[in-house]
Write a protein that holds these residues in place. Structure first.
Motif, PDB file in Angstrom:
ATOM      1  N   LEU A  70      55.459 -29.740   8.406  1.00 11.79           N
ATOM      2  CA  LEU A  70      56.246 -30.735   9.143  1.00 11.79           C
ATOM      3  C   LEU A  70      55.520 -32.084   9.194  1.00 11.79           C
ATOM      4  O   LEU A  70      56.058 -33.055   9.710  1.00 11.79           O
TER       5      LEU A  70
ATOM      6  N   LEU B  43      51.144 -31.287  13.128  1.00 11.33           N
ATOM      7  CA  LEU B  43      51.041 -29.989  13.785  1.00 11.33           C
ATOM      8  C   LEU B  43      51.188 -30.106  15.296  1.00 11.33           C
ATOM      9  O   LEU B  43      51.958 -29.402  15.916  1.00 11.33           O
ATOM     10  N   THR B  44      50.447 -31.005  15.908  1.00 13.69           N
ATOM     11  CA  THR B  44      50.438 -31.136  17.360  1.00 13.69           C
ATOM     12  C   THR B  44      50.338 -32.604  17.729  1.00 13.69           C
ATOM     13  O   THR B  44      50.093 -33.477  16.892  1.00 13.69           O
TER      14      THR B  44
ATOM     15  N   ALA C 214      61.367 -28.996  13.162  1.00 15.10           N
ATOM     16  CA  ALA C 214      61.241 -27.685  12.528  1.00 15.10           C
ATOM     17  C   ALA C 214      62.037 -26.702  13.375  1.00 15.10           C
ATOM     18  O   ALA C 214      61.817 -26.603  14.591  1.00 15.10           O
TER      19      ALA C 214
ATOM     20  N   LEU D 233      63.223 -27.689   7.783  1.00 15.31           N
ATOM     21  CA  LEU D 233      62.521 -28.910   8.149  1.00 15.31           C
ATOM     22  C   LEU D 233      63.523 -30.057   8.007  1.00 15.31           C
ATOM     23  O   LEU D 233      63.995 -30.346   6.897  1.00 15.31           O
TER      24      LEU D 233
ATOM     25  N   SER E  17      59.323 -32.595  16.643  1.00 17.42           N
ATOM     26  CA  SER E  17      59.430 -31.381  17.441  1.00 17.42           C
ATOM     27  C   SER E  17      59.290 -30.158  16.544  1.00 17.42           C
ATOM     28  O   SER E  17      60.015 -30.013  15.566  1.00 17.42           O
ATOM     29  N   ARG E  18      58.385 -29.308  16.899  1.00 11.73           N
ATOM     30  CA  ARG E  18      58.177 -28.052  16.179  1.00 11.73           C
ATOM     31  C   ARG E  18      58.664 -26.900  17.047  1.00 11.73           C
ATOM     32  O   ARG E  18      58.021 -26.501  17.993  1.00 11.73           O
TER      33      ARG E  18
ATOM     34  N   ILE F 123      53.470 -23.972   9.340  1.00 11.55           N
ATOM     35  CA  ILE F 123      54.760 -24.655   9.472  1.00 11.55           C
ATOM     36  C   ILE F 123      54.551 -26.054  10.041  1.00 11.55           C
ATOM     37  O   ILE F 123      55.184 -27.021   9.601  1.00 11.55           O
ATOM     38  N   GLY F 124      53.648 -26.181  10.990  1.00 11.33           N
ATOM     39  CA  GLY F 124      53.326 -27.501  11.520  1.00 11.33           C
ATOM     40  C   GLY F 124      52.758 -28.415  10.456  1.00 11.33           C
ATOM     41  O   GLY F 124      53.079 -29.607  10.394  1.00 11.33           O
TER      42      GLY F 124
END
Length: 266
Positions: free
Chosen positions: A41, A44-45, A134, A261, A104-105, A37-38
């Protein structure tokens, strides 16, 4: 016989304290479960975003959990273009604002006052700056959580929360999200639906691993544990049966999800 879980047992959103520590203690399993999912988006981080912007850019990671900030800072040692701040994004004021982009996830659904929180976030972005979020789609479209909750409800009476209460599915209603963003000054968001099978407890986790992960890291685990060891053991057996049905060798316990998303501009 079932027992009734109290709101305190099910709160599970003390991200500055208990929930942040739970995430940290199971971070590899959590991160593995939502990694795809990251990627969808496009970030990821904070560390991945810092690598993407390179030496010409900079990334600030914000989290309310001091434990998670400490771990992120440790991982970022030697990476000059990323830093971390322990703060509440709903109210934080930044000396170096405004910024170009906010990502932002699964971190935006827990604001106690979402209208005020997103107004604050809008103020952190330059005019035309982009925000990517997300958030989980409707509960009925996320059997990875709903089937797990069904197991818990067979043993503990779990009251149904207000759909807009802070929590994983607070932004499942897109009309509600659009209203929040409009009041904050954002454009109408572009919405992309993302669906996949995610590995409960991370890729390759066995049903036993997934069951222990769910009970140790999610709010329902506390409610089941406080109902007594017999209730907890019975619920674990039911979770094990559920996860065994969804287990695929070499992949893990694979269950469907649905994610929104969202992209909007300030």
């Amino acid at each position: 016989m079932t027992t009734t879980a109290t709101p305190e047992q099910l709160k599970g959103e003390d991200w500055a304290g208990e929930q942040g520590r739970k995430w940290l203690s199971h971070i590899d399993r959590f991160e593995g479960m939502i990694a795809a999912i990251g990627d969808a988006l496009r970030g990821l981080t904070s560390l991945a975003l810092a690598e993407a912007v390179g030496s010409e850019g900079a990334v600030l990671g914000i989290d309310i959990s001091p434990d998670l900030i400490a771990e992120a800072s440790r991982r970022a040692e030697g990476q000059a273009n990323v830093r971390f701040l322990c703060a509440d994004a709903a109210t934080v004021s930044l000396d170096d604002a405004p910024h170009d982009r906010l990502v932002s996830r699964f971190g935006s659904m827990f604001f106690a006052e979402p209208y005020a929180a997103f107004a604050n976030l809008h103020g952190l972005l330059k005019p035309g700056g982009r925000m990517d979020l997300a958030v989980w789609g409707p509960p009925r479209d996320n059997p990875w959580m709903m089937e797990l909750m069904g197991v818990a409800r067979a043993h503990v009476d779990i009251p149904s929360p207000d759909p807009r209460d802070p929590g994983p599915f607070a932004f499942a209603d897109l009309d509600y999200v659009r209203d929040i963003l409009a009041h904050a000054g954002f454009s109408a968001p572009e919405v992309e639906t993302y669906q996949c099978e995610q590995a409960i407890g991370g890729p390759g986790a066995l049903p036993e691993d997934a069951a222990d992960f769910a009970l140790a890291s999610m709010a329902i685990g506390r409610a089941l544990a406080e109902a007594g060891p017999e209730v907890l053991e019975a619920a674990r057996n039911d979770l094990l049966a559920l996860f065994t049905r969804h287990y695929r060798e070499g992949e893990g316990v694979m269950m469907r999800n649905k994610v929104w998303l969202l992209s909007a501009t300030a």
